[in-house]
Design a protein around this motif. Sequence first.
Motif, PDB file in Angstrom:
ATOM      1  N   LEU A  11     -25.767  -8.575   8.468  1.00 18.05           N
ATOM      2  CA  LEU A  11     -26.548  -7.905   6.993  1.00 18.05           C
ATOM      3  C   LEU A  11     -27.144  -6.288   7.241  1.00 18.05           C
ATOM      4  O   LEU A  11     -27.643  -6.138   8.703  1.00 18.05           O
ATOM      5  CB  LEU A  11     -28.596  -9.209   7.442  1.00 18.05           C
ATOM      6  N   SER A  12     -27.357  -6.068   5.955  1.00 22.49           N
ATOM      7  CA  SER A  12     -27.275  -4.574   6.245  1.00 22.49           C
ATOM      8  C   SER A  12     -28.848  -4.473   6.709  1.00 22.49           C
ATOM      9  O   SER A  12     -30.047  -5.604   6.243  1.00 22.49           O
ATOM     10  CB  SER A  12     -26.915  -3.757   5.101  1.00 22.49           C
ATOM     11  N   ASN A  13     -29.734  -3.178   6.686  1.00 26.38           N
ATOM     12  CA  ASN A  13     -30.887  -3.257   7.007  1.00 26.38           C
ATOM     13  C   ASN A  13     -31.921  -2.749   5.986  1.00 26.38           C
ATOM     14  O   ASN A  13     -33.085  -2.874   5.891  1.00 26.38           O
ATOM     15  CB  ASN A  13     -31.118  -1.278   8.158  1.00 26.38           C
ATOM     16  N   ARG A  14     -31.330  -3.128   5.076  1.00 30.36           N
ATOM     17  CA  ARG A  14     -31.985  -3.581   3.441  1.00 30.36           C
ATOM     18  C   ARG A  14     -32.328  -4.570   2.833  1.00 30.36           C
ATOM     19  O   ARG A  14     -33.961  -4.590   3.207  1.00 30.36           O
ATOM     20  CB  ARG A  14     -30.896  -3.241   2.387  1.00 30.36           C
ATOM     21  N   PHE A  15     -32.664  -5.690   4.697  1.00 27.02           N
ATOM     22  CA  PHE A  15     -32.611  -6.660   4.854  1.00 27.02           C
ATOM     23  C   PHE A  15     -33.957  -6.810   5.425  1.00 27.02           C
ATOM     24  O   PHE A  15     -33.938  -6.061   6.893  1.00 27.02           O
ATOM     25  CB  PHE A  15     -32.171  -7.675   5.137  1.00 27.02           C
ATOM     26  N   SER A  16     -35.705  -7.619   5.085  1.00 24.07           N
ATOM     27  CA  SER A  16     -36.202  -7.201   6.121  1.00 24.07           C
ATOM     28  C   SER A  16     -36.682  -8.887   6.505  1.00 24.07           C
ATOM     29  O   SER A  16     -36.083  -9.173   6.200  1.00 24.07           O
ATOM     30  CB  SER A  16     -37.718  -7.066   5.212  1.00 24.07           C
ATOM     31  N   VAL A  17     -37.691  -8.732   7.291  1.00 19.27           N
ATOM     32  CA  VAL A  17     -37.530 -10.158   8.450  1.00 19.27           C
ATOM     33  C   VAL A  17     -38.489 -10.714   7.266  1.00 19.27           C
ATOM     34  O   VAL A  17     -38.216 -12.426   6.636  1.00 19.27           O
ATOM     35  CB  VAL A  17     -38.538 -10.070   9.575  1.00 19.27           C
ATOM     36  N   GLU A  18     -38.776 -10.881   6.356  1.00 29.85           N
ATOM     37  CA  GLU A  18     -39.509 -11.182   5.461  1.00 29.85           C
ATOM     38  C   GLU A  18     -38.456 -12.069   4.578  1.00 29.85           C
ATOM     39  O   GLU A  18     -38.697 -13.432   4.054  1.00 29.85           O
ATOM     40  CB  GLU A  18     -40.428 -10.391   4.153  1.00 29.85           C
TER      41      GLU A  18
END
Lengths: 343, 343
Positions: B98-105
């Motif tokens: 996943l790219s850093n666009r995705f948060s843990v939430e």
Amino acid sequence: MQRTDVNTLGEFGLIDHLTENFVNKQQTTILGVGDDAAIIAGGDEQIVISTDMLVEGIHFDFTYTPLKHLGYKAVVVNLSDIAAMNARPEQITVSIALSNRFSVEALDELYAGIAAACKTYGVDLVGGDTTSSNKGLIISITAIGRAPAGRITRRSGAKVGDLICITGNLGAAYLGLQLLEREKAVFKDNPEMQPKMGEHAPYLLQRQLRPEARTDMVDTFAKEGIVPTSMIDISDGLASEIFHICKASGVGAIIEESGVPIHNDAQLQALEFNLDPITTALSGGEDYELLFTIDPKDTEKIRFLPDLYIAGEIVAKEDGVKLHTKGGNIHPIKAQGWNHFGE
Amino acid sequence: MQRTDVNTLGEFGLIDHLTENFVNKQQTTILGVGDDAAIIAGGDEQIVISTDMLVEGIHFDFTYTPLKHLGYKAVVVNLSDIAAMNARPEQITVSIALSNRFSVEALDELYAGIAAACKTYGVDLVGGDTTSSNKGLIISITAIGRAPAGRITRRSGAKVGDLICITGNLGAAYLGLQLLEREKAVFKDNPEMQPKMGEHAPYLLQRQLRPEARTDMVDTFAKEGIVPTSMIDISDGLASEIFHICKASGVGAIIEESGVPIHNDAQLQALEFNLDPITTALSGGEDYELLFTIDPKDTEKIRFLPDLYIAGEIVAKEDGVKLHTKGGNIHPIKAQGWNHFGE
């Protein structure tokens, strides 16, 4: 070189094309590629399954990674995990997503490397998926292995007093990567410059680009009548891996710097880079050697085995994870390691 | 909603976080997440393994795909392949890049969907890998199932005279996708427009966004004492799948249009779109129903089973693959289907 667009084959044609030269050799492979799922015999043993994903730009860089080596390494990385369970790898599945930058010929190179690894390690390719991506190449491999229940080795069995052992040598793959990155930077500044890797390069580059998995140790352990008390493969550096074992086993460890095997070429290259060789072993990655612990009563069984080093002892959890340096100092080890997140 | 950067957890912290609420329930799961590999019992049966890769922008579009549904569907797609072997799914591994666009939430939402599917189907999450990507989300899942050797059903066993059967209904998932694409286009033109999906939408969207795998049929076959002669799951449309069975079995097929099950909502929506409903069944994708063949001696065993339709007969290879329309015409079927290559 000819460039055949991947779309001319279609997904199913592409899978057929890429897998047509793979011949199943494992007795446990009942059915391989071509149905909804592969079929593998159940048998009297336990089955171990491991999976890894490699992403272009994160785990590999096509500036200096030949496709064939990439295919080989992608398989090896997974077989190393199976070996780390003290199990014999028998099957793999390979899924790839790729942008239309890749031709059929490029994929053939990748699969030639996958086939070479399958041949070297005697594993069968039994399935996978092939799809397009918006950017770059992603390879996801699942490896399946097998072992008698009593021989399977987890990370969690290390006990106070166990000896810590390491196969092969550490740090060389990391130094190979530094050499490649250095030459990439030189090339970017001046594309007419020829790479000058230096005399230590051949071994270090081989360790980085075409590593091997220590599946041979699974046979050695069986032959010598040893079951390690814990084991992990060294993919993220010795520091990270000993922390995994200590955490899973609820113990501490003391590593002897003098016992950590480092190849002569790595020693000399580290010094050229002004790096302490032990740091490359502790924090470098991708050596794919095995780190394991054995009961001290097994010491005589391993003392004279080739390519295997006693590098420390398991201690109580309260004593932490420490390095006893050649200079006689005791340093705490930090669990830094190879981090593919956010790189 | 809170947004925790994935990098704050680190790779191992992230895996721990995402998998902490998964509890293993299968007796065959000896060891799950947390070691180099999972351990699965061998047993007296055969093991089937299937793997699928889903790529953002190719297989799913976050404009209209809720993360939780995506997680659910990613599991279902793989369990469907295990059901198509007439085996019971027991374990999965899940790898994501996943790219850093995705948060843990965001990842938590995805894994909530994965957990919901694990619960619905009683499968254990036993491993995986988590890494970063340069662009978008990639999910690679491997599913492991088990069945007695004599019950496993391949694509290759269809014989002349066998009846062709279909579970559930076809075309609805494709029509759900068309609705979503239409509203996406409307939204692009005028972001203030509210979506108007129409009265057939609830069922069609559910079929597209949150499909189910027909693992229930594996139990039905066992209970009724039937082993299909061949089977495949309908992920790429009926046309594509019947071709796979015919190719693997060396036979032809005649499909009766009147026997192909199409839901009333799909019928009506197809007409609104000026599509022939049978075309959505033949060429639409992602229904995840089962297409199978049975020996005619088993006809009485299935005739009165719910949600199961006899839709044709296996014929000689020379007779090709054909559709007998409601109007009485015979048309050759082409193996077009869902093609994720080059889309």
